[in-house]
Design an enzyme around this catalytic site. Sequence first.
Site, mmCIF file in Angstrom:
data_model
loop_
_atom_site.group_PDB
_atom_site.id
_atom_site.type_symbol
_atom_site.label_atom_id
_atom_site.label_comp_id
_atom_site.label_asym_id
_atom_site.label_seq_id
_atom_site.Cartn_x
_atom_site.Cartn_y
_atom_site.Cartn_z
ATOM 1 N N SER A 70 0.838 -1.196 0.000
ATOM 2 C CA SER A 70 0.000 0.000 0.000
ATOM 3 C C SER A 70 0.874 1.247 0.000
ATOM 4 C CB SER A 70 -0.900 0.018 1.233
ATOM 5 O OG SER A 70 -0.121 0.356 2.374
ATOM 6 N N LYS A 71 0.226 2.376 -0.054
ATOM 7 C CA LYS A 71 0.931 3.670 -0.074
ATOM 8 C C LYS A 71 1.916 3.788 1.073
ATOM 9 C CE LYS A 71 -1.020 6.860 -3.063
ATOM 10 N NZ LYS A 71 -2.367 6.432 -3.476
ATOM 11 N N ARG A 72 1.553 3.153 2.205
ATOM 12 C CA ARG A 72 2.423 3.250 3.377
ATOM 13 C C ARG A 72 3.781 2.590 3.144
ATOM 14 N NH1 ARG A 72 -0.663 0.335 6.818
ATOM 15 N NH2 ARG A 72 -2.374 0.544 5.349
ATOM 16 N N ASP A 73 3.853 1.735 2.138
ATOM 17 C CA ASP A 73 5.128 1.073 1.871
ATOM 18 C C ASP A 73 6.091 1.953 1.090
ATOM 19 O OD1 ASP A 73 4.698 -1.580 3.042
ATOM 20 O OD2 ASP A 73 3.029 -1.638 1.639
ATOM 21 N N GLY A 74 5.721 3.205 0.915
ATOM 22 C CA GLY A 74 6.650 4.108 0.225
ATOM 23 C C GLY A 74 6.404 4.087 -1.263
#
Length: 485
Positions: free
Chosen positions: A250-254
């Site tokens: 997801s976006k949180r993974d950079g």
Amino acid sequence: MTVRVRLAPSPTGTLHIGTARTAVFNWLFARHHGGDFLLRIEDTDRERSRPEFTADILDGLAWLGLSWDAEPVIQSEWIETHRAAIAQLLASGHAYRCYASEAELEQMRERQKASGSAPRYDNRHRDLTPEQQQAFIAEGREAVVRFRIDDGATIGWSDLVRGEMRWSGSDLGGDMVIARRAPADRIGDPLYNLVVVVDDAAMAISHVIRGEDHIANTAKQLLLYEALGLPLPVFAHTPLILNQEGRKLSKRDGVTSVGEFRAMGYTAEALVNYMTLLGWSPPEGMGERFTLTQAAATFDFDRVNRAGARFDWDKLNWLNAQVLHELAPAELSEVLVPLWRAEGWSAPGASRNAWEQELAELLGPSLTTLRDGVEQARPFFERPEPDAGARQQLGIDGAIAALTAVLERLEASDSTDSPDLSVEQAKSLLAEAAVAAGVKKGVLMKSLRAGLLGSLQGPDLITTWRLLHASGEDRTRLMLAVAQG
Ligand code: GLU
């Protein structure tokens, strides 16, 4: 059967790696079967869709080499067809208007939560009498259109990746909204599941290949195909891309958008190669480094795994390095020079092309990404500040004497006014300087590297020196090193 597949991205964000991987599988399947790979821009979410995202998606697909075979379909242009399908479902009794207000639905969900049951629409307006409907309309209520999903229905399909699939109507959350709220004499904006079915049928899509997060949608869509009397495509649900922890990327993974990978210096070749491996196992003997065309020759869904595919930076880096190392010097400099220009760098003198190509060739073997090709080139274009290791080296006994001896010989030799320093000249100059300064050759070499590049790491020393000599930088840098030492 003519194979016709499609990618149906929503232009509500930039091209995501998951969408791009879905595109890769669609493209490979189409090319393997000599079929068509089509695009449909799903822009019906008018608030979140933006033309610049469409541009980013098309640009990213083109960059990756995922060529498509017809002008992209713009979904919003087909809205009247979608409305006509909804009207057909209303007329055939497969769909009905539901007047329940948001507040009433919210109450319903609260009660379900309190009693510990799964949230679902309770089908309360499924069988309203004409009088009840009139009463709601008289109250000024608007309505959504819902499609009937019988709890007792069983839905099955044979998935190209996951095999026999079976769903029960009771697991689909009750009658499904297919058109947004609108005055009861109108049909509001058509929603995803309905629209996709109508469009896939209109585009004569033979195989729907998409991520497994769409499995429940497929169950709902199959009911719509049946109710609309449309021919069914074959479905293939591809595994999700997971992060290092095994959760959906997801976006949180950079880094998640294709543009970000590109900006980090990954090549299109390596990225598509890597994405192909995210869920597909190449046949025995093929190895892991291949082109899209090579993969298309053997691609099929038997070798697509059901389990999620963990994102592996090491493998992507390895592939990217392979791609860069396979490039001929001229090809590599063609890729690197624009990046150098973007930094405001260009080589000195008349032999600019040759110099830049030699630098590209020098750096090539140590590159993992194209960014490395910028960072490692930096000290060739910009005078570096010596780092701690270089300063320490220049402080040891004999270092400055050795560089002074090199400088003296540089000045004495004819080569100073000529941009060319041959390998032989450089080598004999070093040998003489070492003797003159009374230092070991190793000390001289390390000191020279420290003086020229401001670091003890770097590519082949003689070539480095030759390049910096050609740009007229070697003497200046060595003089500075001596002055500071
Ligand atoms: N617009 C949908 C998405 O981006 C398309 C899904 C599908 O392929 O049907 O997820």
